[in-house]
Design a protein around this motif. Sequence first.
Motif, mmCIF file in Angstrom:
data_model
loop_
_atom_site.group_PDB
_atom_site.id
_atom_site.type_symbol
_atom_site.label_atom_id
_atom_site.label_comp_id
_atom_site.label_asym_id
_atom_site.label_seq_id
_atom_site.Cartn_x
_atom_site.Cartn_y
_atom_site.Cartn_z
ATOM 1 N N ARG A 155 30.702 -10.504 27.437
ATOM 2 C CA ARG A 155 31.388 -9.900 26.586
ATOM 3 C C ARG A 155 30.918 -8.462 26.157
ATOM 4 O O ARG A 155 31.673 -7.582 26.062
ATOM 5 C CB ARG A 155 31.483 -10.649 25.453
ATOM 6 C CG ARG A 155 32.172 -12.066 25.605
ATOM 7 C CD ARG A 155 32.722 -12.733 24.308
ATOM 8 N NE ARG A 155 33.196 -13.913 24.835
ATOM 9 C CZ ARG A 155 34.855 -14.266 25.136
ATOM 10 N NH1 ARG A 155 35.649 -12.989 25.219
ATOM 11 N NH2 ARG A 155 35.260 -15.379 25.306
ATOM 12 N N GLN A 214 31.932 -6.184 28.901
ATOM 13 C CA GLN A 214 33.411 -5.979 28.878
ATOM 14 C C GLN A 214 33.667 -4.927 27.821
ATOM 15 O O GLN A 214 34.233 -3.716 28.145
ATOM 16 C CB GLN A 214 34.006 -7.137 28.693
ATOM 17 C CG GLN A 214 35.631 -6.960 28.423
ATOM 18 C CD GLN A 214 36.290 -8.038 27.455
ATOM 19 O OE1 GLN A 214 35.944 -8.934 27.263
ATOM 20 N NE2 GLN A 214 37.440 -7.726 26.970
ATOM 21 N N HIS A 215 32.960 -5.023 26.621
ATOM 22 C CA HIS A 215 33.499 -3.944 25.452
ATOM 23 C C HIS A 215 32.666 -2.871 25.607
ATOM 24 O O HIS A 215 33.482 -1.604 25.604
ATOM 25 C CB HIS A 215 33.342 -4.751 24.071
ATOM 26 C CG HIS A 215 34.200 -5.817 23.828
ATOM 27 N ND1 HIS A 215 35.475 -5.590 23.486
ATOM 28 C CD2 HIS A 215 34.031 -7.103 23.994
ATOM 29 C CE1 HIS A 215 36.215 -6.823 23.384
ATOM 30 N NE2 HIS A 215 35.093 -7.762 23.522
ATOM 31 N N GLY A 243 39.024 -10.825 29.302
ATOM 32 C CA GLY A 243 38.367 -11.091 28.089
ATOM 33 C C GLY A 243 38.618 -12.448 27.503
ATOM 34 O O GLY A 243 38.185 -12.799 26.541
#
Length: 325
Positions: A143, A146-147, A217
């Motif tokens: 995550r 991803q962010h 996500g």
Amino acid sequence: MNWVLENDEDATLIGLDVLNYRGREENLSKAIESKRFEFVEGNICDDELARELMSKVDHVVNFAAESFVDRSVLDHRPFVQSNVVGVDVLMRAARDSGVAKFLQISTPEVYGPRLTDAAVEDDALRPRNPYAGCKAAAEMLSRAYQHTFGLPVVYTRGANAVGPQQHIENVVPLFITNAVDGEPVPLYGSGAAVRDWTHVDDLNAANHLVLCEGEVGNAYNIAGGNERSLIDLARAVLSELGREDEDLLEFIGDRPAHDYRYHLDTTKLAELGWRPRHSFESTIAKTVEWYQKNEQWWRQVKESKQLKQSRKEIYEPKRSASTGA
């Protein structure tokens, strides 16, 4: 590999595997016959190799993991290396190569036990054993990629896989091969722990669907609706083998921090159009039949010094605990 090659005629695949004690190249013999598959023996922790292979692909599916919980209790270090460090290596390479999507295969064990209410994907992660802790850490790291870096990651948390060619330290082939040999079928505690025994083809179909259509996500639970206790599983295996008596059932000490149920809500996956095709009964019947017909495949593993030593380390202390020795 085999499922994708059979069900997605447009897919070309590269398979990377370190071929440790659980990996056997002969399991890929069918895939290797295909011109759409290339096998590479190597480690996901190898930065240079990961970067080389990422430049050749559009999508990544990371199944690679140390996954046997009892081994993680004995020594968690290989689990950290493969399940956390290896994920970081793959994701750095994927980020730099600009892959279209990265599917991280996770596990329901990241939720911790769910005895009554079904876990939904946005629930907090509360892992209770080293294996589950490493898989949860991999999700958190994913995550962050991803962010922070825009890596398009999706996740699946699939129930217990059942099917052919599964290593015989796993519970279903353990029960089958022990019963075939007339050896005790070990059950932790009272055998009351519940799992969803999902056919591997149903899991493969779900993973492929999420890779193609899952929202970046998002995580997706996978379960076939085949929840049974360990003792019910053992009885089903014995019944398929024609051993209706329960003399082989052996109740031993429990696993530390044993999660007694992983109950999953699969609404989110169903909204993508997935439905399981295999019942518990057909899954067990087909799996027992495969191991009966392929004794040569598992016999050499069962007779190996490595497996015998592993079983001694895992089960003997629990046997001693159950007898008060």
